[in-house]
Design a protein around this motif. Structure first.
Motif, short mmCIF file in Angstrom:
data_model
loop_
_atom_site.label_atom_id
_atom_site.label_comp_id
_atom_site.label_asym_id
_atom_site.label_seq_id
_atom_site.Cartn_x
_atom_site.Cartn_y
_atom_site.Cartn_z
N GLY A 45 2.74 1.61 -9.61
CA GLY A 45 1.66 2.26 -10.33
C GLY A 45 1.52 1.83 -11.77
O GLY A 45 0.74 2.44 -12.53
N THR A 59 0.84 -1.21 0.00
CA THR A 59 0.00 0.00 0.00
C THR A 59 0.87 1.25 0.00
O THR A 59 0.59 2.22 -0.72
CB THR A 59 -0.93 0.00 1.23
N SER A 65 -6.99 8.63 -2.04
CA SER A 65 -6.11 7.75 -2.81
C SER A 65 -6.94 6.62 -3.39
O SER A 65 -7.88 6.13 -2.75
CB SER A 65 -5.02 7.19 -1.89
N THR A 66 -6.61 6.19 -4.59
CA THR A 66 -7.34 5.07 -5.19
C THR A 66 -6.79 3.72 -4.75
O THR A 66 -7.30 2.68 -5.17
CB THR A 66 -7.27 5.15 -6.73
N CYS A 67 -5.77 3.73 -3.88
CA CYS A 67 -5.20 2.47 -3.39
C CYS A 67 -6.22 1.70 -2.56
O CYS A 67 -6.91 2.27 -1.72
CB CYS A 67 -3.97 2.74 -2.53
N LYS A 68 -6.29 0.41 -2.79
CA LYS A 68 -7.06 -0.45 -1.92
C LYS A 68 -6.43 -0.45 -0.53
O LYS A 68 -5.27 -0.09 -0.35
CB LYS A 68 -7.09 -1.89 -2.45
N HIS A 76 -5.72 -1.15 -7.05
CA HIS A 76 -6.46 0.11 -6.90
C HIS A 76 -7.96 -0.13 -7.04
O HIS A 76 -8.39 -1.14 -7.60
CB HIS A 76 -5.97 1.15 -7.91
N THR A 77 -8.75 0.83 -6.57
CA THR A 77 -10.21 0.67 -6.55
C THR A 77 -10.88 2.00 -6.86
O THR A 77 -10.24 2.97 -7.26
CB THR A 77 -10.66 0.12 -5.18
N HIS A 97 -1.98 -1.29 -11.05
CA HIS A 97 -3.16 -0.44 -10.89
C HIS A 97 -4.43 -1.28 -10.97
O HIS A 97 -5.38 -1.08 -10.20
CB HIS A 97 -3.18 0.67 -11.93
N GLU A 138 1.61 7.42 -5.89
CA GLU A 138 0.45 8.21 -6.29
C GLU A 138 0.57 9.65 -5.78
O GLU A 138 0.28 10.61 -6.51
CB GLU A 138 -0.84 7.57 -5.75
N GLU A 149 2.60 2.02 -3.40
CA GLU A 149 1.62 2.50 -4.38
C GLU A 149 1.09 3.88 -3.99
O GLU A 149 0.91 4.75 -4.83
CB GLU A 149 0.46 1.49 -4.49
N GLU A 150 0.85 4.08 -2.70
CA GLU A 150 0.29 5.34 -2.23
C GLU A 150 1.32 6.47 -2.35
O GLU A 150 0.99 7.59 -2.77
CB GLU A 150 -0.16 5.17 -0.77
#
Length: 580
Positions: A562, A276, A320-323, A571-572, A567, A283, A279-280
């Protein structure tokens, strides 16, 4: 400070002017029983269990709200007091569903403990009209059984403290009960699934929806590979289910217990927390460099995400679109792990052990199915795992310490601190700092965002640039943050929000502690200390340094942070929700 001198059961004590009798008694080392009282939150004197005798008063008075006066002499256990408490308990039992043998709160029920202490049984002295209520099982995360409710209103206070206030007292007199406006089901109001009501309920009127039978069935199915992952904070709290001191790290025993329950693989959600972060952080840096929506807000807490969808749908672009780590962990298990093991994702049962009731809701969200099936099939709370261990007859304290399975059981210190408020922020800053400076920075602790209460703001210097950040826990605090973003007065680049006050260590699915303990012990700080201590002793303390993370991007995602595949899997998306 003006002090007042009083005596409690003959014990002289001085307390600040304005203190209540309850506070004076606690200062004297005397505990007065309570049911409705919650310090600084629900001081209403409604249950009448805390009545005492005192000079300068007329008759019995409620200790939780009655102020002391100079020279007052207080008696907390006279015959008159004990008789009054027994009568009150008998009245409560007259409308109470006394199915204690099958209640999940049996032996950890404050009403049951008081009845035992005062020798109160179902005498029938007050038999008469007994209201009957249907169970509200409409949500994914809890069951409301008003047949076990004693109208203490703690749940109402907790919901108000979380700002959402979707429950309250309906009707009057003998018909009074806790519910939503117009008797609406919980699933049809803006409940954020935080479960704080279940954590403070003194009886079994509010409990998490028990999904343990689903797990037992999966473990018994020879056609299924059952994989479990455990959140960072669970190791800091699970021991409380077995009488161990608050603040005990039981990671090794927890892993051993999960293996003995029959799980095929035991992984650590911490690896997904590291995932996370990379990725975060990627982003965040992308938004900062490319003029993206700022501040970017974390998306690890499903109760917080649900709140944003209900109350600030116009600001969802800030998230953030991260799960969350739970969902990233489940997604990797059903893609990378399934591929490596040659298992059809449909034959994997992905189980998570979480501190949070909202994780049950999150597991069923749309756009959380990277492999075409749900990333996580069953989310259990810490309490549910405790009950599974108990049912299996495992002597938890006697279990050996064992390690998670590789490779999805390896992590860094950055992942460990996810369970405390400010932890996600600090973990992200560790990685962002290295990436922006191009150096392996040895200073990795960002104390400005630590602490278990309130809104924490800081200006962090990274690569010569001053970056303003904020961290907040509790929905009431989240509202303050969102209002500042909405009116344009926020100047942060990055914000961490956790739904539960203090973060996941104080999640709605954590072990139940009596209200006296919640009032007098800093549970949040003691539990968080477990995570910070573990972080300080780990060889790797930055998420991007994790060998597992490097391996995943080299071997599986085959790209940079990313990248398109990452993605798609990690991501969600979010949806505006109608409050009513």
């Amino acid at each position: 400070m003006d002090m007042v001198n009083v005596k409690v059961n003959g014990i002289a004590v001085s307390v600040p002017k304005g203190s209540t009798i309850l506070e004076a008694a606690r200062a004297a080392g005397v505990e007065i029983p309570t049911l409705c009282f919650m310090k600084d939150c629900n001081e209403i004197g409604a249950c009448r269990i805390c009545v005492v005798e005192a000079t300068m008063t007329r008759g019995l008075v409620t200790a939780c709200v009655y102020p002391v006066a100079e020279g007052m002499e207080i008696q907390t256990n006279t015959e008159k007091v004990q008789k009054a408490r027994r009568t009150t308990l008998e009245l409560m039992l007259s409308t109470h569903d006394k199915k204690c043998l099958s209640c999940s709160r049996s032996t950890n029920c404050e009403l049951q403990q008081l009845c035992r202490a005062y020798g109160v049984e179902d005498s029938g002295r007050y038999d008469g009209f007994k209201p009957q209520y249907e169970l509200d099982t409409s949500t994914a995360h809890l069951v409301r059984d008003n047949n076990k409710c004693i109208l203490c209103r703690r749940c109402v206070a907790a919901c108000q403290q979380q700002y959402v206030s979707v429950i309250g007292a309906n009707d009057r007199g003998i018909d009074t009960h806790i519910g939503c406006a117009f008797e609406t089901k919980l699933s049809n109001v803006a409940c954020v699934s935080c479960g704080q009501c279940t954590a403070v309920c003194p009886t079994g009127a509010l409990v998490e929806k028990d999904d343990t039978d689903k797990v037992w069935a999966a473990l018994a199915d020879p056609t299924k590979t059952v994989v479990v992952q455990t959140a960072p904070s669970v190791r800091a709290t699970l021991g409380e289910c077995f009488g161990m001191p608050v603040g005990t790290n039981v990671e090794g025993k927890m892993v051993a217990a999960l293996r003995r329950l029959g799980f095929n693989w035991v992984f650590d959600t911490n690896f997904a927390a590291d995932l996370t972060i990379v990725e975060e952080a990627n982003e965040l840096l992308g938004r900062m460099k490319n003029g993206g929506t700022l501040p970017m807000i974390t998306s690890c807490s499903p109760g917080w995400v649900k709140f944003a969808e209900y109350y600030y749908p116009e600001l969802l672009g800030h998230l953030s679109t991260c799960k969350s780590p739970q969902q990233m962990g489940g997604a990797v298990i059903k893609t990378y792990f399934a591929e490596k093991q040659g298992i059809d994702p449909k034959d994997i049962v992905s189980v998570s052990i979480m501190p949070c009731t909202a994780k049950k809701f999150e597991a069923g969200r749309d756009d959380e199915n990277a492999a075409g099936v749900p990333d996580v099939d069953i989310a259990l709370t810490t309490r549910e795992l405790g009950r599974m261990i108990e049912r299996a007859g495992l002597k938890f304290e006697a279990l050996p310490d064992e390690e998670f399975d590789a490779p999805l059981g390896e992590d860094t210190g950055a992942a460990m601190i996810f369970g405390a408020t400010g932890g996600v922020m600090e973990a992200a800053l560790r990685t962002a700092n290295d990436w922006l400076t191009g150096k392996d920075n040895t200073e990795v602790e960002f104390h400005a965002v630590r602490g278990t209460t309130g809104l924490k703001e800081a200006t962090v210097e990274i690569a010569g640039a001053k970056v303003k950040v904020a961290a907040v826990s509790g929905i009431a605090g989240a509202k303050v943050v969102m209002d500042r973003i909405k009116d344009g007065t926020a100047d942060w680049a990055f914000v961490e929000v956790m739904c539960c006050p203090g973060g996941c260590v104080n999640g709605g699915g954590q072990p139940i502690q009596p209200q006296y303990v919640r009032d007098t012990v800093d549970l949040k700080a003691l539990r968080a200390k477990v995570l910070y201590d573990a972080d300080a002793n780990m060889p790797l303390r930055k998420s991007h340094e994790s060998p597992v993370i490097k391996m995943l991007y080299d071997e599986f995602f085959k790209g940079e942070y990313g990248c398109e595949k990452a993605h798609h899997i990690l991501h969600t998306s979010y949806v505006p929700r109608k409050k009513y």
